[in-house]
Motif scaffolding. Structure first.
Motif, PDB file in Angstrom:
ATOM      1  N   THR A 141       0.837  -1.203   0.000  1.00 38.04           N
ATOM      2  CA  THR A 141       0.000   0.000   0.000  1.00 38.04           C
ATOM      3  C   THR A 141       0.871   1.253   0.000  1.00 38.04           C
ATOM      4  OG1 THR A 141      -1.804  -1.119   1.167  1.00 38.04           O
ATOM      5  CG2 THR A 141      -1.758   1.283   1.270  1.00 38.04           C
ATOM      6  N   ALA A 142       1.904   1.255   0.831  1.00 36.40           N
ATOM      7  CA  ALA A 142       2.801   2.412   0.884  1.00 36.40           C
ATOM      8  C   ALA A 142       3.612   2.557  -0.400  1.00 36.40           C
ATOM      9  CB  ALA A 142       3.728   2.290   2.090  1.00 36.40           C
ATOM     10  N   MET A 143       4.062   1.425  -0.956  1.00 38.03           N
ATOM     11  CA  MET A 143       4.856   1.491  -2.185  1.00 38.03           C
ATOM     12  C   MET A 143       4.051   2.019  -3.359  1.00 38.03           C
ATOM     13  SD  MET A 143       7.514  -1.752  -2.204  1.00 38.03           S
ATOM     14  CE  MET A 143       6.379  -3.022  -1.630  1.00 38.03           C
ATOM     15  N   ALA A 144       2.740   1.808  -3.355  1.00 34.97           N
ATOM     16  CA  ALA A 144       1.898   2.331  -4.429  1.00 34.97           C
ATOM     17  C   ALA A 144       1.966   3.850  -4.485  1.00 34.97           C
ATOM     18  CB  ALA A 144       0.453   1.873  -4.234  1.00 34.97           C
ATOM     19  N   GLU A 145       2.269   4.478  -3.356  1.00 35.13           N
ATOM     20  CA  GLU A 145       2.397   5.932  -3.327  1.00 35.13           C
ATOM     21  C   GLU A 145       3.844   6.389  -3.419  1.00 35.13           C
ATOM     22  OE1 GLU A 145       1.368   9.602  -0.282  1.00 35.13           O
ATOM     23  OE2 GLU A 145      -0.072   8.002  -0.644  1.00 35.13           O
ATOM     24  N   LEU A 146       4.747   5.672  -2.751  1.00 33.78           N
ATOM     25  CA  LEU A 146       6.136   6.129  -2.662  1.00 33.78           C
ATOM     26  C   LEU A 146       7.034   5.581  -3.768  1.00 33.78           C
ATOM     27  CD1 LEU A 146       6.674   5.819   1.202  1.00 33.78           C
ATOM     28  CD2 LEU A 146       6.049   7.853  -0.114  1.00 33.78           C
ATOM     29  N   GLY A 147       6.565   4.561  -4.481  1.00 25.18           N
ATOM     30  CA  GLY A 147       7.385   3.968  -5.529  1.00 25.18           C
ATOM     31  C   GLY A 147       7.985   2.645  -5.100  1.00 25.18           C
ATOM     32  N   ALA A 178       9.139   2.111  17.054  1.00 26.03           N
ATOM     33  CA  ALA A 178       7.840   2.324  16.428  1.00 26.03           C
ATOM     34  C   ALA A 178       7.116   3.499  17.075  1.00 26.03           C
ATOM     35  CB  ALA A 178       6.988   1.057  16.526  1.00 26.03           C
ATOM     36  N   ASP A 179       6.370   4.243  16.258  1.00 25.67           N
ATOM     37  CA  ASP A 179       5.574   5.373  16.754  1.00 25.67           C
ATOM     38  C   ASP A 179       4.170   4.951  17.164  1.00 25.67           C
ATOM     39  OD1 ASP A 179       7.435   7.649  16.191  1.00 25.67           O
ATOM     40  OD2 ASP A 179       7.219   6.918  14.128  1.00 25.67           O
ATOM     41  N   PHE A 180       3.669   3.885  16.559  1.00 25.30           N
ATOM     42  CA  PHE A 180       2.342   3.373  16.884  1.00 25.30           C
ATOM     43  C   PHE A 180       2.309   1.917  16.439  1.00 25.30           C
ATOM     44  CE2 PHE A 180       2.037   4.485  12.467  1.00 25.30           C
ATOM     45  CZ  PHE A 180       1.038   3.714  11.901  1.00 25.30           C
ATOM     46  N   PHE A 181       1.226   1.215  16.814  1.00 26.41           N
ATOM     47  CA  PHE A 181       1.157  -0.193  16.434  1.00 26.41           C
ATOM     48  C   PHE A 181      -0.218  -0.539  15.889  1.00 26.41           C
ATOM     49  CE2 PHE A 181      -0.967  -0.689  20.492  1.00 26.41           C
ATOM     50  CZ  PHE A 181      -1.775  -1.811  20.344  1.00 26.41           C
ATOM     51  N   LEU A 182      -0.263  -1.655  15.201  1.00 29.30           N
ATOM     52  CA  LEU A 182      -1.528  -2.271  14.822  1.00 29.30           C
ATOM     53  C   LEU A 182      -1.420  -3.749  15.136  1.00 29.30           C
ATOM     54  CD1 LEU A 182      -1.458  -4.154  11.959  1.00 29.30           C
ATOM     55  CD2 LEU A 182      -0.751  -1.943  11.056  1.00 29.30           C
ATOM     56  N   CYS A 183      -2.558  -4.366  15.397  1.00 31.63           N
ATOM     57  CA  CYS A 183      -2.620  -5.811  15.587  1.00 31.63           C
ATOM     58  C   CYS A 183      -3.660  -6.346  14.616  1.00 31.63           C
ATOM     59  CB  CYS A 183      -2.985  -6.158  17.021  1.00 31.63           C
ATOM     60  SG  CYS A 183      -3.115  -7.951  17.297  1.00 31.63           S
ATOM     61  N   PRO A 184      -3.257  -7.166  13.644  1.00 32.03           N
ATOM     62  CA  PRO A 184      -4.221  -7.660  12.651  1.00 32.03           C
ATOM     63  C   PRO A 184      -5.092  -8.796  13.176  1.00 32.03           C
ATOM     64  CG  PRO A 184      -2.042  -8.532  12.160  1.00 32.03           C
ATOM     65  CD  PRO A 184      -1.877  -7.587  13.312  1.00 32.03           C
ATOM     66  N   ALA A 201     -11.484  -3.113  15.135  1.00 33.27           N
ATOM     67  CA  ALA A 201     -12.943  -3.071  14.972  1.00 33.27           C
ATOM     68  C   ALA A 201     -13.417  -1.673  14.601  1.00 33.27           C
ATOM     69  CB  ALA A 201     -13.639  -3.561  16.238  1.00 33.27           C
ATOM     70  N   GLU A 202     -12.759  -0.653  15.135  1.00 34.21           N
ATOM     71  CA  GLU A 202     -13.094   0.725  14.774  1.00 34.21           C
ATOM     72  C   GLU A 202     -12.812   0.971  13.293  1.00 34.21           C
ATOM     73  OE1 GLU A 202     -14.295   3.552  16.248  1.00 34.21           O
ATOM     74  OE2 GLU A 202     -14.875   2.452  18.047  1.00 34.21           O
ATOM     75  N   VAL A 203     -11.702   0.449  12.800  1.00 36.25           N
ATOM     76  CA  VAL A 203     -11.361   0.609  11.383  1.00 36.25           C
ATOM     77  C   VAL A 203     -12.416  -0.057  10.511  1.00 36.25           C
ATOM     78  CG1 VAL A 203      -9.679   0.004   9.596  1.00 36.25           C
ATOM     79  CG2 VAL A 203      -8.886   0.821  11.829  1.00 36.25           C
ATOM     80  N   LEU A 223      -7.763  -3.843   5.737  1.00 33.77           N
ATOM     81  CA  LEU A 223      -8.250  -2.517   6.109  1.00 33.77           C
ATOM     82  C   LEU A 223      -7.372  -1.871   7.167  1.00 33.77           C
ATOM     83  CD1 LEU A 223     -12.114  -3.111   6.189  1.00 33.77           C
ATOM     84  CD2 LEU A 223     -10.793  -1.867   4.460  1.00 33.77           C
ATOM     85  N   VAL A 224      -6.937  -2.646   8.166  1.00 29.59           N
ATOM     86  CA  VAL A 224      -6.099  -2.044   9.205  1.00 29.59           C
ATOM     87  C   VAL A 224      -4.701  -1.758   8.665  1.00 29.59           C
ATOM     88  CG1 VAL A 224      -5.144  -4.135  10.307  1.00 29.59           C
ATOM     89  CG2 VAL A 224      -5.658  -2.120  11.686  1.00 29.59           C
ATOM     90  N   ALA A 225      -4.224  -2.561   7.706  1.00 27.41           N
ATOM     91  CA  ALA A 225      -2.936  -2.270   7.074  1.00 27.41           C
ATOM     92  C   ALA A 225      -3.005  -0.960   6.300  1.00 27.41           C
ATOM     93  CB  ALA A 225      -2.538  -3.422   6.149  1.00 27.41           C
ATOM     94  N   GLU A 226      -4.104  -0.744   5.581  1.00 24.46           N
ATOM     95  CA  GLU A 226      -4.269   0.501   4.831  1.00 24.46           C
ATOM     96  C   GLU A 226      -4.416   1.698   5.769  1.00 24.46           C
ATOM     97  OE1 GLU A 226      -7.597  -0.432   2.378  1.00 24.46           O
ATOM     98  OE2 GLU A 226      -6.466  -1.904   1.182  1.00 24.46           O
ATOM     99  N   ALA A 227      -5.130   1.494   6.885  1.00 22.83           N
ATOM    100  CA  ALA A 227      -5.257   2.573   7.862  1.00 22.83           C
ATOM    101  C   ALA A 227      -3.891   2.935   8.447  1.00 22.83           C
ATOM    102  CB  ALA A 227      -6.228   2.169   8.972  1.00 22.83           C
ATOM    103  N   ALA A 228      -3.061   1.921   8.674  1.00 26.75           N
ATOM    104  CA  ALA A 228      -1.714   2.179   9.189  1.00 26.75           C
ATOM    105  C   ALA A 228      -0.879   2.954   8.185  1.00 26.75           C
ATOM    106  CB  ALA A 228      -1.028   0.864   9.546  1.00 26.75           C
ATOM    107  N   ALA A 229      -1.025   2.633   6.911  1.00 23.53           N
ATOM    108  CA  ALA A 229      -0.285   3.375   5.884  1.00 23.53           C
ATOM    109  C   ALA A 229      -0.705   4.839   5.868  1.00 23.53           C
ATOM    110  CB  ALA A 229      -0.510   2.730   4.516  1.00 23.53           C
ATOM    111  N   ASP A 230      -2.010   5.094   6.061  1.00 26.28           N
ATOM    112  CA  ASP A 230      -2.476   6.482   6.109  1.00 26.28           C
ATOM    113  C   ASP A 230      -1.825   7.243   7.262  1.00 26.28           C
ATOM    114  OD1 ASP A 230      -4.141   6.301   3.902  1.00 26.28           O
ATOM    115  OD2 ASP A 230      -5.922   5.792   5.078  1.00 26.28           O
TER     116      ASP A 230
END
Length: 242
Positions: free
Chosen positions: A24-30, A75-81, A104-106, A217-224
């Motif tokens: 997801t991040a590479m789609a924006e950053l290359g 790390a600045d923040f975390f996610l748990c899939p 669940a919020e995501v 969805l949570v991976a994409e939210a983390a990229a944002d």
């Protein structure tokens, strides 16, 4: 850019989350470019006895060790899939070492933005029988559909007997699709696949109704967040503030 930590619990889903976040991040950053990411995993086998006895406080302590190590790694923040892990992360206790995205919020925010009214919930037996998703979906104006007891038992057996071992069969896929069809017949206009392995078993084209894949969805939210499109989360365990 922010450094994300992935709190892994089950292997196939954590690997899927890691890959989707980077892509997801590479789609924006290359090509080959993404914000820093660190993944930590205490083997799920250490938590399984506590899961089986409903000792969520012990599971929280184990998961908190991973968050501590992610913080130590910068790390600045975390996610748990892992959705079921959030049942333990929501237990009261000392604040986690990092702020995190609440999966669940995501999912609920995505469902609301898509205009869904009733969302079926497919996860582990623990997740399906808990109040987490019905509560969070209701807070966003959406009702939750839960499979019947027989279906919940089937899903649990297939999840831990096959899926968490990386085994995905056509027979099990057909069984899951049958459960989704029942949810659709009960008025669900989408189904949340809230176990990290389920999107690997039931891709969108195989589902009779639209899917909400919590892992992606949570991976994409983390990229944002990492790309500064969204602010850092503030949740540090316990029920999330809204």
């Amino acid at each position: 850019m922010k450094h994300v930590g992935i709190l892994a619990h089950s292997v196939p889903g954590a690997a899927m989350c890691f890959r989707h976040y980077c892509e997801t991040a590479m789609a924006e950053l290359g090509d080959h470019n993404h914000p820093d990411v660190t993944m930590d995993c205490v083997a799920m086998g250490q938590s399984m006895p506590a899961w089986e006895t409903g000792d969520y406080d012990t599971v929280r302590d184990i998961l908190a060790r991973s968050v501590d190590r992610l913080a130590a790694a910068g790390a600045d923040f975390f996610l748990c899939p892992d959705n079921t892990a959030h049942l333990a992360l929501e237990r009261p206790g000392v604040d986690l070492a990092l702020p995190g995205l609440h999966i669940a919020e995501v999912v609920a925010r995505t469902a609301k933005a898509a205009g869904y009214n009733r969302v079926g919930v497919l996860g582990t037996r623990w997740t399906m029988e808990a109040g987490l998703y019905p509560r969070v979906l209701t807070e966003h104006g959406i009702s939750a559909g839960i499979p019947d007891a027989e279906s919940r038992a089937l899903i649990q057996e297939r999840t831990f007997g096959e899926l968490t071992h990386g085994v995905f069969t056509e027979e099990t896929r057909a069984e899951f699709v049958t459960v989704i069809r029942r949810l659709a017949a009960e008025g669900c206009d989408a189904v949340a696949l809230v176990c990290t392995e389920f999107p690997l078993l039931v891709p969108p084209a195989e589902s009779p109704i639209p899917t909400l894949e919590s892992t992606t969805l949570v991976a994409e939210a983390a990229a944002d967040v990492a790309l500064d499109r969204e602010p850092l989360p503030t949740w540090r365990g316990g029920p999330p503030d809204r």
